[in-house]
Design a protein around this motif. Structure first.
Motif, PDB file in Angstrom:
ATOM      1  N   LEU A   2     -62.357  14.059  21.557  1.00 30.95           N
ATOM      2  CA  LEU A   2     -61.330  13.629  22.511  1.00 30.95           C
ATOM      3  C   LEU A   2     -60.160  12.950  21.816  1.00 30.95           C
ATOM      4  CD1 LEU A   2     -63.579  12.130  25.288  1.00 30.95           C
ATOM      5  CD2 LEU A   2     -62.301  14.251  25.390  1.00 30.95           C
ATOM      6  N   ILE A  24     -60.149  18.748  34.899  1.00 30.11           N
ATOM      7  CA  ILE A  24     -60.857  18.588  33.622  1.00 30.11           C
ATOM      8  C   ILE A  24     -60.397  19.653  32.641  1.00 30.11           C
ATOM      9  CG2 ILE A  24     -63.112  18.843  32.513  1.00 30.11           C
ATOM     10  CD1 ILE A  24     -64.314  17.437  35.002  1.00 30.11           C
ATOM     11  N   LEU A  28     -58.468  18.320  29.452  1.00 29.18           N
ATOM     12  CA  LEU A  28     -59.333  18.219  28.274  1.00 29.18           C
ATOM     13  C   LEU A  28     -59.659  19.559  27.640  1.00 29.18           C
ATOM     14  CD1 LEU A  28     -61.868  15.529  29.544  1.00 29.18           C
ATOM     15  CD2 LEU A  28     -59.889  15.193  28.056  1.00 29.18           C
ATOM     16  N   LEU A  31     -64.473  21.516  26.317  1.00 24.57           N
ATOM     17  CA  LEU A  31     -65.173  20.617  25.402  1.00 24.57           C
ATOM     18  C   LEU A  31     -66.619  21.048  25.212  1.00 24.57           C
ATOM     19  CD1 LEU A  31     -63.994  17.147  26.737  1.00 24.57           C
ATOM     20  CD2 LEU A  31     -63.163  18.361  24.736  1.00 24.57           C
ATOM     21  N   HIS A  35     -71.044  19.324  31.235  1.00 25.37           N
ATOM     22  CA  HIS A  35     -70.071  19.154  32.314  1.00 25.37           C
ATOM     23  C   HIS A  35     -70.373  17.927  33.171  1.00 25.37           C
ATOM     24  CE1 HIS A  35     -66.712  20.654  34.572  1.00 25.37           C
ATOM     25  NE2 HIS A  35     -67.391  20.524  35.696  1.00 25.37           N
ATOM     26  N   ILE A  38     -68.861  14.873  31.578  1.00 26.19           N
ATOM     27  CA  ILE A  38     -67.401  14.820  31.733  1.00 26.19           C
ATOM     28  C   ILE A  38     -67.047  14.349  33.141  1.00 26.19           C
ATOM     29  CG2 ILE A  38     -65.271  16.172  31.728  1.00 26.19           C
ATOM     30  CD1 ILE A  38     -66.636  18.023  29.671  1.00 26.19           C
ATOM     31  N   ARG A  39     -67.721  14.900  34.142  1.00 26.94           N
ATOM     32  CA  ARG A  39     -67.456  14.491  35.525  1.00 26.94           C
ATOM     33  C   ARG A  39     -67.778  13.008  35.718  1.00 26.94           C
ATOM     34  NH1 ARG A  39     -69.364  17.989  40.124  1.00 26.94           N
ATOM     35  NH2 ARG A  39     -67.324  18.835  40.547  1.00 26.94           N
ATOM     36  N   PHE A  72     -66.742   7.900  27.851  1.00 25.36           N
ATOM     37  CA  PHE A  72     -67.864   8.790  27.556  1.00 25.36           C
ATOM     38  C   PHE A  72     -69.038   8.016  26.971  1.00 25.36           C
ATOM     39  CE2 PHE A  72     -64.527  11.849  28.080  1.00 25.36           C
ATOM     40  CZ  PHE A  72     -65.170  12.923  28.679  1.00 25.36           C
TER      41      PHE A  72
END
Length: 95
Positions: A2, A24, A28, A31, A35, A38-39, A72
């Motif tokens: 990131l 997303i 981003l 990635l 998932h 990320i959410r 994260f």
């Protein structure tokens, strides 16, 4: 990954019809992170942007903060500043 992409600290204004998954991908890209993580990082970084903290109920008109590495880490680790994980020996396991 990131920090390398330079998205830490950026924002995204939510328009009517936008979905979290689209945002997303726009912010981003693709990635190599699950998932769900990320959410969860987006939810953690923007708790008031979702009704009942549900990623499917994104409010139009809000400005989302794109989560950075610290968000994260907070999703993945119990103590993000140290980077330790849950003691799995104390967890209940089912067959």
């Amino acid at each position: 990954e990131l920090a390398r992409k330079g998205f830490s600290g950026k924002s995204y204004p939510v328009q009517p019809g936008d979905t979290l998954d689209e945002i997303i991908f726009k912010t981003l890209g693709d990635l190599s992170v699950r998932h769900e993580i990320i959410r969860s990082a987006f939810l953690r970084a923007n708790p008031r942007a979702f009704r009942r903290r549900n990623p499917n109920y994104l409010l139009a008109g809000v400005v989302l903060r794109v989560p950075g590495p610290e968000d994260f880490r907070a999703v993945v680790f119990d103590t993000p500043e140290v980077g330790t994980t849950v003691d799995r020996r104390r967890m209940i396991r089912y067959p």
